[in-house]
Design a protein around this motif. Sequence first.
Motif, PDB file in Angstrom:
ATOM      1  N   SER A  23       0.824  -1.202   0.000  1.00 50.72           N
ATOM      2  CA  SER A  23       0.000   0.000   0.000  1.00 50.72           C
ATOM      3  C   SER A  23       0.859   1.253   0.000  1.00 50.72           C
ATOM      4  N   ALA A  24       1.923   1.257   0.799  1.00 50.99           N
ATOM      5  CA  ALA A  24       2.792   2.427   0.883  1.00 50.99           C
ATOM      6  C   ALA A  24       3.512   2.678  -0.434  1.00 50.99           C
ATOM      7  N   ARG A  27       1.049   3.941  -3.104  1.00 50.41           N
ATOM      8  CA  ARG A  27       0.716   5.344  -2.864  1.00 50.41           C
ATOM      9  C   ARG A  27       1.875   6.241  -3.319  1.00 50.41           C
ATOM     10  N   ARG A 120       2.798   1.673   8.504  1.00 53.67           N
ATOM     11  CA  ARG A 120       1.450   2.244   8.550  1.00 53.67           C
ATOM     12  C   ARG A 120       1.488   3.764   8.465  1.00 53.67           C
ATOM     13  N   VAL A 123       0.684   5.094   5.087  1.00 53.65           N
ATOM     14  CA  VAL A 123      -0.577   4.663   4.481  1.00 53.65           C
ATOM     15  C   VAL A 123      -1.718   5.493   5.064  1.00 53.65           C
TER      16      VAL A 123
END
Length: 399
Positions: A23-24, A27, A120, A123
Amino acid sequence: MMTTEGAPRIAILGGGIGGLAASAFLRDKGFGCDLYEQATALTEVGAGLVIAPNAARLLRRLGVLDRFIERAVQMETGWEFRRWENGAVLSAENLGEGCIRLYGEHTYTVHRAHLLNALRSAVPEHSIHLGKRCVSVEFEGDQAVLRFEDGETVRPDILIGADGVHSCVRSAIVGPTQTRESGICAFRGLVPAERAPDFAKRRAQTLWIGPDHHLVHYPVSGEEYVNLVAFAPAGANSVESWTATATVDELLDEFAGWDPRLVELIRAADTPGRWALLDREPLDHWNRGNATLLGDAAHPMFPFFAQGAAQAIEDGAVLALCLAADPGNPTAALRRYEELRRPRTARLQEVSRGRSHINHLPDGPEQQARDLAYSQADPLKANGWIYEYDPEAAVSAST
């Protein structure tokens, strides 16, 4: 799913290290994605892990290395092999300057929860959906369809299965996969620093090796704890689970007769976890239609090269690069990602499996030859193919 106009709708199933890393990186390349995690809170069970230079470089690239090192411990000595009965040092790496000189980053140890928190931080919270238990992954042609326990159905443009060793996405892509009993079980535990003997609090990744067993320890959590993980013959009550527990006495029984210093460390441990190591052959593919796998869902490996988390992070980086290079053709991008990652991860699966035999040799001529080889080796250089890997270079070279 929330998405930017014209951008692919990306769903990631699994909120562990691999899912958050993917996810990171996505992005960072301008992609939005939704991450679905069955737990109601993002906490990482388990204990410590090693972040070698190949993974540390990627944390820096994501901009989360400073957050990470708030609680990580920078190693000064790595792969320090010791003989089981007396602690004689068979081999040791000087990580203080060697890692920077050869690979441009340090090696760290960290509690899994602190690595998870660092990832996290890159994200957006609105993209993380907790308490989302997936009950089925099915394909309608090449379209993956996720169905959740709460009744929601998701049809993403791209599905990334980061749902671990018991992955339901993997089952949908490749069907049932064969596992073999490895004959090995692992114990993991934490020792509060105030109860740990001084030798175990050094900034060293120490491996004690002996007949049918070995034990690894290193400091974590800003040096507040010593992480230990031990390997022994599997018993009938071992299961592949992060939540099963043993007793300290059971762990002491496995290492009876070993160096008294090691026994003292084990005696100071909190209730250890215990799980069986199951052996899996590398997959011959891990894509189907618009879906792919990463991390343990794609290539579960024995922990004997301490590369499980690092390979999941690498997967996320390569996947994002491939999608960024060909955003209009996700299927081709996923195919390129698999072609780039499968040979490397399969090699690590194989060498990790081989280490289980080497570390557990009974005393005798073969063990003596191994110890001599360790004393003459430079593992920091020998493992260069692991530590020097750069996803951007790998993707560029494949064009």
